[in-house]
Write a protein that holds these residues in place. Structure first.
Motif, mmCIF file in Angstrom:
data_model
loop_
_atom_site.group_PDB
_atom_site.id
_atom_site.type_symbol
_atom_site.label_atom_id
_atom_site.label_comp_id
_atom_site.label_asym_id
_atom_site.label_seq_id
_atom_site.Cartn_x
_atom_site.Cartn_y
_atom_site.Cartn_z
ATOM 1 N N ALA A 49 1.187 4.492 14.102
ATOM 2 C CA ALA A 49 0.528 3.294 13.575
ATOM 3 C C ALA A 49 -0.206 3.693 12.303
ATOM 4 C CB ALA A 49 -0.445 2.730 14.596
ATOM 5 N N GLY A 50 -0.132 2.869 11.293
ATOM 6 C CA GLY A 50 -0.854 3.150 10.056
ATOM 7 C C GLY A 50 -2.327 2.794 10.214
ATOM 8 N N GLN A 51 -3.183 3.588 9.586
ATOM 9 C CA GLN A 51 -4.632 3.360 9.589
ATOM 10 C C GLN A 51 -5.032 2.869 8.200
ATOM 11 O OE1 GLN A 51 -6.778 3.670 12.054
ATOM 12 N NE2 GLN A 51 -8.706 3.572 10.999
ATOM 13 N N VAL A 52 -5.648 1.698 8.110
ATOM 14 C CA VAL A 52 -6.034 1.147 6.804
ATOM 15 C C VAL A 52 -7.059 2.076 6.156
ATOM 16 C CG1 VAL A 52 -7.110 -0.777 5.589
ATOM 17 C CG2 VAL A 52 -5.598 -1.228 7.521
ATOM 18 N N ILE A 53 -6.733 2.565 4.959
ATOM 19 C CA ILE A 53 -7.665 3.420 4.229
ATOM 20 C C ILE A 53 -8.176 2.738 2.958
ATOM 21 C CG2 ILE A 53 -6.849 5.600 5.187
ATOM 22 C CD1 ILE A 53 -5.118 5.985 2.682
ATOM 23 N N TRP A 54 -7.505 1.655 2.544
ATOM 24 C CA TRP A 54 -7.947 0.887 1.383
ATOM 25 C C TRP A 54 -7.291 -0.478 1.438
ATOM 26 C CZ3 TRP A 54 -5.257 -1.497 -2.541
ATOM 27 C CH2 TRP A 54 -6.037 -1.991 -3.599
ATOM 28 N N ALA A 55 -7.990 -1.504 0.991
ATOM 29 C CA ALA A 55 -7.411 -2.852 0.900
ATOM 30 C C ALA A 55 -8.025 -3.583 -0.286
ATOM 31 C CB ALA A 55 -7.655 -3.632 2.184
ATOM 32 N N SER A 56 -7.208 -4.363 -0.958
ATOM 33 C CA SER A 56 -7.684 -5.215 -2.043
ATOM 34 C C SER A 56 -8.332 -6.449 -1.436
ATOM 35 C CB SER A 56 -6.511 -5.626 -2.931
ATOM 36 O OG SER A 56 -5.667 -6.537 -2.232
ATOM 37 N N PRO A 57 -9.061 -7.205 -2.227
ATOM 38 C CA PRO A 57 -9.537 -8.493 -1.715
ATOM 39 C C PRO A 57 -8.336 -9.407 -1.418
ATOM 40 C CG PRO A 57 -10.690 -7.886 -3.737
ATOM 41 C CD PRO A 57 -9.565 -6.911 -3.571
ATOM 42 N N PHE A 58 -8.481 -10.278 -0.430
ATOM 43 C CA PHE A 58 -7.429 -11.246 -0.123
ATOM 44 C C PHE A 58 -7.312 -12.222 -1.290
ATOM 45 C CE2 PHE A 58 -8.286 -9.626 4.018
ATOM 46 C CZ PHE A 58 -7.087 -9.727 4.702
ATOM 47 N N ARG A 59 -6.075 -12.597 -1.616
ATOM 48 C CA ARG A 59 -5.816 -13.534 -2.701
ATOM 49 C C ARG A 59 -5.307 -14.835 -2.102
ATOM 50 N NH1 ARG A 59 -1.346 -14.018 -6.526
ATOM 51 N NH2 ARG A 59 -0.351 -12.344 -5.366
ATOM 52 N N GLU A 60 -5.994 -15.921 -2.394
ATOM 53 C CA GLU A 60 -5.616 -17.236 -1.876
ATOM 54 C C GLU A 60 -4.747 -17.955 -2.896
ATOM 55 O OE1 GLU A 60 -8.294 -20.240 0.410
ATOM 56 O OE2 GLU A 60 -8.478 -20.709 -1.734
ATOM 57 N N ARG A 88 -2.296 -13.380 0.230
ATOM 58 C CA ARG A 88 -1.648 -12.102 -0.085
ATOM 59 C C ARG A 88 -2.726 -11.024 -0.144
ATOM 60 N NH1 ARG A 88 3.369 -13.815 -1.485
ATOM 61 N NH2 ARG A 88 4.277 -11.982 -2.388
ATOM 62 N N VAL A 89 -2.324 -9.787 0.144
ATOM 63 C CA VAL A 89 -3.241 -8.658 0.089
ATOM 64 C C VAL A 89 -2.431 -7.397 -0.205
ATOM 65 C CG1 VAL A 89 -3.150 -8.063 2.558
ATOM 66 C CG2 VAL A 89 -5.225 -7.577 1.257
ATOM 67 N N SER A 90 -3.058 -6.446 -0.846
ATOM 68 C CA SER A 90 -2.465 -5.122 -1.042
ATOM 69 C C SER A 90 -3.273 -4.156 -0.204
ATOM 70 C CB SER A 90 -2.519 -4.710 -2.513
ATOM 71 O OG SER A 90 -1.764 -5.606 -3.301
ATOM 72 N N LEU A 91 -2.607 -3.160 0.398
ATOM 73 C CA LEU A 91 -3.335 -2.215 1.222
ATOM 74 C C LEU A 91 -2.664 -0.861 1.250
ATOM 75 C CD1 LEU A 91 -2.412 -2.746 4.853
ATOM 76 C CD2 LEU A 91 -2.276 -4.697 3.391
ATOM 77 N N ALA A 92 -3.465 0.147 1.551
ATOM 78 C CA ALA A 92 -2.986 1.514 1.731
ATOM 79 C C ALA A 92 -3.202 1.886 3.190
ATOM 80 C CB ALA A 92 -3.738 2.479 0.818
ATOM 81 N N LEU A 93 -2.171 2.489 3.789
ATOM 82 C CA LEU A 93 -2.218 2.861 5.199
ATOM 83 C C LEU A 93 -1.992 4.362 5.329
ATOM 84 C CD1 LEU A 93 0.110 -0.023 6.381
ATOM 85 C CD2 LEU A 93 -2.349 0.073 6.686
ATOM 86 N N GLY A 94 -2.979 5.067 5.873
ATOM 87 C CA GLY A 94 -2.850 6.497 6.109
ATOM 88 C C GLY A 94 -1.929 6.742 7.288
ATOM 89 N N LEU A 95 -1.077 7.773 7.172
ATOM 90 C CA LEU A 95 -0.122 8.079 8.233
ATOM 91 C C LEU A 95 -0.495 9.341 8.994
ATOM 92 C CD1 LEU A 95 3.190 7.212 6.322
ATOM 93 C CD2 LEU A 95 1.892 5.788 7.920
#
Length: 185
Positions: A49-60, A88-95
């Protein structure tokens, strides 16, 4: 009671000429993001499972459409205005810790998805990897971490509509050399 029922009906169904908003969210939750969580160390082929390490603000994103009908007598009756919201959102997931060979399959909420459909970038976890350009753009060049020694993925501009306007639970098939090949002797 009847007045209250009429107000609820109008709120939910609209009266035909009042604007209607569909799918608007007032708060968001990210999948498992916790400070101090253990970083797995794996060998071989493993589903993680990926662990969220960074996320952008949500875009409406709001799309408004109007539909007009003809009332009695052929006159122009009120037009209904419907605003549909999507996010929409952009995110980084640590593996996992260490350098990996790559990723195989990807799942979102337990359903396999094609990695190319996610606009996904893979960082293999080597000691010389640079910060992701998207994270740099949001955080600033001097504040963006490179996450050296951590294999991770960045999903750029993820459409949340297929997942009920929420971030799905992602898991990844991670490929890494066997332990005997990575140990220094």
């Amino acid at each position: 009671g009847a007045s209250l029922g009429q107000m609820v009906d109008r709120r939910l169904m609209g009266s035909g000429s009042e604007p209607v908003e569909v799918g608007r969210m007032d708060r968001f939750h990210l999948m498992g993001a916790s400070e101090g969580a253990a970083i797995p160390k794996v060998w071989g082929r493993v589903r993680l499972a990926g662990q969220v390490i960074w996320a952008s603000p949500f875009r409406e994103i709001a799309q408004t459409s109007t539909s007009g009908g003809r009332g009695k007598g052929g006159g122009g009756a009120g037009q209904a205005s419907v605003t549909q919201y999507s996010y929409r959102v952009s995110l980084a997931l640590g593996l996992c810790e260490g350098e990996i060979l790559g990723i195989g399959r990807v799942w979102a909420d337990g359903t396999e998805v094609a990695p190319q459909s996610l606009n996904l970038r893979l960082y293999r976890g080597d000691d010389s990897q640079l910060p992701d350009p998207l994270i740099e753009a949001h955080e600033g060049a001097s504040a963006a971490p490179a996450y050296r020694g951590l294999a991770y993925v960045v999903i750029d501009d993820l459409d949340l509509s297929p997942y009920g306007s929420r971030v799905p639970q992602f898991s990844f098939e991670v490929l890494r050399r066997a332990a005997s090949e990575t140990l220094e002797g």
